[in-house]
Design a protein around this motif. Structure first.
Motif, mmCIF file in Angstrom:
data_model
loop_
_atom_site.group_PDB
_atom_site.id
_atom_site.type_symbol
_atom_site.label_atom_id
_atom_site.label_comp_id
_atom_site.label_asym_id
_atom_site.label_seq_id
_atom_site.Cartn_x
_atom_site.Cartn_y
_atom_site.Cartn_z
ATOM 1 N N GLU A 194 -18.786 -12.020 2.278
ATOM 2 C CA GLU A 194 -18.497 -11.275 1.058
ATOM 3 C C GLU A 194 -19.617 -10.288 0.745
ATOM 4 O OE1 GLU A 194 -18.022 -13.637 -2.436
ATOM 5 O OE2 GLU A 194 -16.993 -12.028 -3.512
ATOM 6 N N GLY B 223 -20.818 3.199 -1.025
ATOM 7 C CA GLY B 223 -19.982 4.387 -1.042
ATOM 8 C C GLY B 223 -18.730 4.275 -0.191
ATOM 9 N N ALA B 224 -18.570 3.153 0.542
ATOM 10 C CA ALA B 224 -17.355 2.987 1.330
ATOM 11 C C ALA B 224 -16.162 2.831 0.387
ATOM 12 C CB ALA B 224 -17.464 1.762 2.234
ATOM 13 N N ASP B 225 -14.984 3.245 0.879
ATOM 14 C CA ASP B 225 -13.795 3.185 0.038
ATOM 15 C C ASP B 225 -12.930 1.981 0.356
ATOM 16 O OD1 ASP B 225 -13.940 5.817 -1.436
ATOM 17 O OD2 ASP B 225 -14.225 6.441 0.640
ATOM 18 N N ASP B 226 -13.104 1.423 1.552
ATOM 19 C CA ASP B 226 -12.281 0.278 1.933
ATOM 20 C C ASP B 226 -13.024 -0.488 3.015
ATOM 21 O OD1 ASP B 226 -10.196 -1.474 2.035
ATOM 22 O OD2 ASP B 226 -8.655 0.055 2.247
ATOM 23 N N TYR B 227 -12.593 -1.713 3.242
ATOM 24 C CA TYR B 227 -13.305 -2.585 4.177
ATOM 25 C C TYR B 227 -12.290 -3.466 4.867
ATOM 26 C CZ TYR B 227 -17.220 -5.569 5.716
ATOM 27 O OH TYR B 227 -18.156 -6.250 6.449
ATOM 28 N N HIS C 44 -5.745 9.514 -1.876
ATOM 29 C CA HIS C 44 -6.842 9.659 -2.835
ATOM 30 C C HIS C 44 -7.559 10.990 -2.700
ATOM 31 C CE1 HIS C 44 -7.297 5.054 -3.442
ATOM 32 N NE2 HIS C 44 -6.459 5.606 -4.297
ATOM 33 N N GLN D 132 -17.582 13.621 0.127
ATOM 34 C CA GLN D 132 -16.683 12.662 -0.512
ATOM 35 C C GLN D 132 -15.668 12.116 0.475
ATOM 36 O OE1 GLN D 132 -17.074 11.721 -3.664
ATOM 37 N NE2 GLN D 132 -18.835 13.086 -3.850
ATOM 38 N N ALA E 283 -16.427 -5.520 -6.637
ATOM 39 C CA ALA E 283 -16.852 -4.356 -5.856
ATOM 40 C C ALA E 283 -15.674 -3.408 -5.635
ATOM 41 C CB ALA E 283 -17.431 -4.798 -4.523
ATOM 42 N N ARG E 284 -14.518 -3.973 -5.374
ATOM 43 C CA ARG E 284 -13.349 -3.115 -5.146
ATOM 44 C C ARG E 284 -12.873 -2.479 -6.458
ATOM 45 N NH1 ARG E 284 -11.076 -3.321 0.054
ATOM 46 N NH2 ARG E 284 -11.875 -5.010 1.358
ATOM 47 N N ARG F 205 -3.849 1.868 5.201
ATOM 48 C CA ARG F 205 -5.043 2.115 4.384
ATOM 49 C C ARG F 205 -5.546 3.548 4.573
ATOM 50 N NH1 ARG F 205 -7.202 -2.412 1.716
ATOM 51 N NH2 ARG F 205 -6.371 -4.408 2.416
ATOM 52 N N LYS G 130 -19.346 -7.023 2.475
ATOM 53 C CA LYS G 130 -18.324 -6.142 1.896
ATOM 54 C C LYS G 130 -18.850 -5.472 0.631
ATOM 55 C CE LYS G 130 -14.594 -9.176 3.458
ATOM 56 N NZ LYS G 130 -13.320 -9.823 3.094
ATOM 57 N N ILE G 131 -19.471 -6.266 -0.224
ATOM 58 C CA ILE G 131 -19.970 -5.710 -1.487
ATOM 59 C C ILE G 131 -20.996 -4.616 -1.219
ATOM 60 C CG2 ILE G 131 -21.274 -6.268 -3.583
ATOM 61 C CD1 ILE G 131 -20.057 -9.096 -3.408
ATOM 62 N N LEU H 16 0.834 -1.205 0.000
ATOM 63 C CA LEU H 16 0.000 0.000 0.000
ATOM 64 C C LEU H 16 0.865 1.250 0.000
ATOM 65 C CD1 LEU H 16 -2.729 -1.192 2.534
ATOM 66 C CD2 LEU H 16 -2.997 -0.909 0.067
ATOM 67 N N ARG I 105 -14.534 4.456 -9.383
ATOM 68 C CA ARG I 105 -15.175 5.644 -8.816
ATOM 69 C C ARG I 105 -14.109 6.692 -8.507
ATOM 70 N NH1 ARG I 105 -18.642 2.838 -4.678
ATOM 71 N NH2 ARG I 105 -17.211 3.664 -3.115
ATOM 72 N N HIS I 106 -13.014 6.235 -7.911
ATOM 73 C CA HIS I 106 -11.959 7.165 -7.545
ATOM 74 C C HIS I 106 -11.332 7.815 -8.765
ATOM 75 C CE1 HIS I 106 -11.276 5.131 -3.395
ATOM 76 N NE2 HIS I 106 -12.147 6.112 -3.332
ATOM 77 N N VAL J 277 -14.974 0.499 -6.787
ATOM 78 C CA VAL J 277 -14.467 1.584 -5.938
ATOM 79 C C VAL J 277 -13.315 2.292 -6.645
ATOM 80 C CG1 VAL J 277 -13.258 2.116 -3.796
ATOM 81 C CG2 VAL J 277 -15.199 0.531 -3.771
ATOM 82 N N ARG K 252 -13.492 10.429 -10.398
ATOM 83 C CA ARG K 252 -13.777 11.663 -9.679
ATOM 84 C C ARG K 252 -12.762 12.756 -9.976
ATOM 85 N NH1 ARG K 252 -15.529 9.694 -5.213
ATOM 86 N NH2 ARG K 252 -13.762 9.742 -3.815
ATOM 87 N N LEU L 66 -19.194 -1.466 0.135
ATOM 88 C CA LEU L 66 -18.388 -0.780 -0.881
ATOM 89 C C LEU L 66 -19.290 -0.117 -1.915
ATOM 90 C CD1 LEU L 66 -15.612 -3.486 -1.335
ATOM 91 C CD2 LEU L 66 -15.356 -1.256 -0.229
ATOM 92 N N ASP L 67 -20.367 -0.784 -2.302
ATOM 93 C CA ASP L 67 -21.260 -0.190 -3.290
ATOM 94 C C ASP L 67 -22.080 0.955 -2.709
ATOM 95 O OD1 ASP L 67 -20.428 -1.664 -5.395
ATOM 96 O OD2 ASP L 67 -21.986 -3.194 -5.249
ATOM 97 N N VAL M 254 -3.529 5.511 2.249
ATOM 98 C CA VAL M 254 -4.064 5.386 0.887
ATOM 99 C C VAL M 254 -5.258 6.327 0.700
ATOM 100 C CG1 VAL M 254 -5.266 3.854 -0.720
ATOM 101 C CG2 VAL M 254 -3.282 3.021 0.557
ATOM 102 N N GLY N 153 -17.009 -11.485 -6.279
ATOM 103 C CA GLY N 153 -17.913 -10.376 -5.966
ATOM 104 C C GLY N 153 -17.176 -9.257 -5.262
ATOM 105 N N GLU N 154 -16.365 -9.629 -4.287
ATOM 106 C CA GLU N 154 -15.623 -8.588 -3.573
ATOM 107 C C GLU N 154 -14.635 -7.911 -4.503
ATOM 108 O OE1 GLU N 154 -13.496 -9.880 -0.130
ATOM 109 O OE2 GLU N 154 -12.576 -7.898 0.177
#
Lengths: 231, 231
Positions: B87, B97-101, B121, B75, A113-114, B114, B90-91, A94, A120-121, A117, A124, B94-95, B117, A109-110
DNA sequence: GTCAAGACTTACGAATTCTTGACGCCTCTG
DNA sequence: CAGAGGCGTCAAGAATTCGTAAGTCTTGAC
C-alpha cells in the motif's frame, strides 16, 4: 488546514460505511451516506460532493448504471469500491464513467491517496477560465497577475493601494462605505480611520486618473464612501 | 476511428514491453519505449505522449522520482505499472503525481480501460504540447532536463535555487507571495522565513540577470512577493 | 580527517511604504 | 455670515521591507 472535503459513499452494506466513517478524519472529510443508487444520485445532486465512492452491488440498481446516470449531468469524480475483482467488471465500470476502481478489501491509505488524485484532477480543469481582467477607458487591471496599466504603461501600486483598488474592482459600480473599505483593507480595528482612505484614494487617483482633481473612475460619494465607475 | 494514441512505456524489462507491444492494437496505439528513467523523461519531453506507463523498478532512478520529475513541468497522465503491491508504494507514487497504479500482473483490458480514463481526463484534444522550455531574453530553462542557460552558456543552480526558479516559471507573469514561495520550496513550517527569499533571489539574480541590481526578469513586488516577468 | 558545496544565519545600509499631522477648500447649517 | 465637518493635498519621519556581503554550520565525497 484547508476546508473540509465532502465525500459521498453509496453502499448498502453498513459495515463498509462504518469502516469509512471510522477511518476518515472528520476534520478533513465530511462523509455523506446513501444506501442505494437512487438515493446516491439524489444526494449527489443536492449536496454536490467532491468525490463519490460507489459500490457496485446495490439493492435497487447496478453500480455501473449509477455511474452512467451520474455522468449524464456531472463530472464529479467517481471511485468504485467493489468486491467484484473480475477484469470485465472493472472495464465496464471505468467505461461507464468511473474514474478509478478499488477492489475490496482495500487499505484506507490507498483510498485516501486515490481521493487526493481525484481532487487534483477536478481542481485542475476548474482554473481554466482566463484571467479576470477589468478594463475601463485607459485603465486595465489583471487581478490574476496583480498588474495595473494606464494607457498601456504599467503602473506600480503599493500593497495597500492595490488591495483598495482590487476591492473596488470586485464591487465595480457599487458604492463601498468607508467602513467596508477600512475593514477589508486595514482590518476591523481601523474602521474609524477615514483619513487613511482620503490619503490612499488620492494616491490612486494620482497614479490612475488623467486629471486626479476631477476623477473619472474613482469617485467620491460624499458622506458615504467611494465607488469605481465602470465607464 | 480517431487518430492514433501515442503511449510511452518506461520499463527496463523487455518481456513487459514485448507484452504491451503484442497486446496493443498498433492501429489504435503507437508505443514508444524507454529503458530507464532519464530516457523516459527525455522522450516525454521530445515526443509528447498522451499517456505514460511507468514501472517503479528502474535501473537508474526510482520510478517515484521519475513521476516527480515529470510533474515539475508536464500534466501528462502517468499510470504506474508495478510488481510492488504494498500500500505504501501506491500512496507514494500517487502522491508523487501518478494518476493511477496497476499491480502486475494486470489484464490488458483493464489497462486499456484505465488509459481511456486518463485520456478522458486530459481533455479531448491532446494537441497542446506542454513546452518544457521557458525562454525570455537571454534566459533559457529546460524544465525536463533541469538545465539553465544564460546567453547560451549553461548555469549551475543549487537545488533550492532551481526549485525556486522552476516555481516562478510555472507561474510566469504572476506574483507569488512570500508565503507561497516559502511553503512550496522550503515547506509550510518556513512560511515566516522571508529572509531566505531575499538571499536566494539575490543569488538567482546574480547568476541569471545581466545587471542583478536592476533585475529584468526576477522582479520584486514590495510587500507582496516576487514575479518572473516574461518580457 | 580534509575539503568543498550548499544551506542557513547575522549584520547593516538602502529603499520603500505607512502613518500622521498640518493646511486649505468646499458645503451645509444655524 | 460664521463655524463645523467632510474632503483633498502635501510632506516629514517612523516603520517596515529589501539587498548584499560575509560568516558559520551541515553534509557527503574522497
Amino acid at each position: 488546514m484547508a476546508e473540509i472535503i465532502r465525500l459521498l459513499v453509496i453502499d448498502d452494506e453498513l459495515p463498509i460505511r462504518r469502516f469509512l466513517r471510522a477511518s476518515l478524519d472528520p476534520k478533513e472529510y465530511e462523509l455523506l451516506e446513501a444506501e442505494n443508487g437512487a438515493e446516491g444520485i439524489r444526494i449527489t445532486a443536492k449536496s454536490n460532493p467532491a468525490v463519490v465512492l460507489l459500490d457496485l452491488g446495490l439493492p435497487d440498481m447496478d453500480g455501473v448504471e449509477v455511474a452512467r446516470s451520474l455522468r449524464e449531468w456531472t463530472q464529479v469524480p467517481i471511485i468504485v469500491l467493489s468486491a467484484r475483482g473480475q477484469e470485465q467488471d472493472k472495464i465496464d465500470a471505468l467505461d461507464a464513467g468511473a474514474d478509478d476502481y478499488l477492489t475490496k478489501p482495500f487499505g484506507v491509505g490507498e483510498l485516501v491517496a486515490r481521493i487526493r488524485v481525484a481532487l487534483r484532477h477536478s481542481g485542475r480543469s476548474a482554473d481554466d477560465p482566463p484571467d479576470p481582467v477589468f478594463e475601463a477607458g485607459g485603465l486595465r487591471v489583471d487581478l490574476a497577475l496583480r498588474q495595473v496599466w494606464r494607457d498601456g504603461t504599467e503602473i506600480h501600486l503599493t500593497p495597500i493601494e492595490y488591495k483598495l483598488l482590487a476591492l473596488l474592482i470586485r464591487h465595480a459600480g457599487k458604492v463601498l462605505t468607508h467602513k467596508q473599505l477600512l475593514t477589508e483593507v486595514w482590518g476591523p480595528a481601523y474602521e474609524i480611520e477615514t483619513h487613511y482612505l482620503r490619503v490612499y484614494m488620492g494616491q490612486l487617483r494620482h497614479k490612475l486618473e488623467a486629471t486626479p482633481a476631477e476623477p473619472r473612475y474613482l469617485t467620491t460619494e460624499p458622506g458615504v464612501g467611494y465607488r469605481l465607475r465602470t465607464e
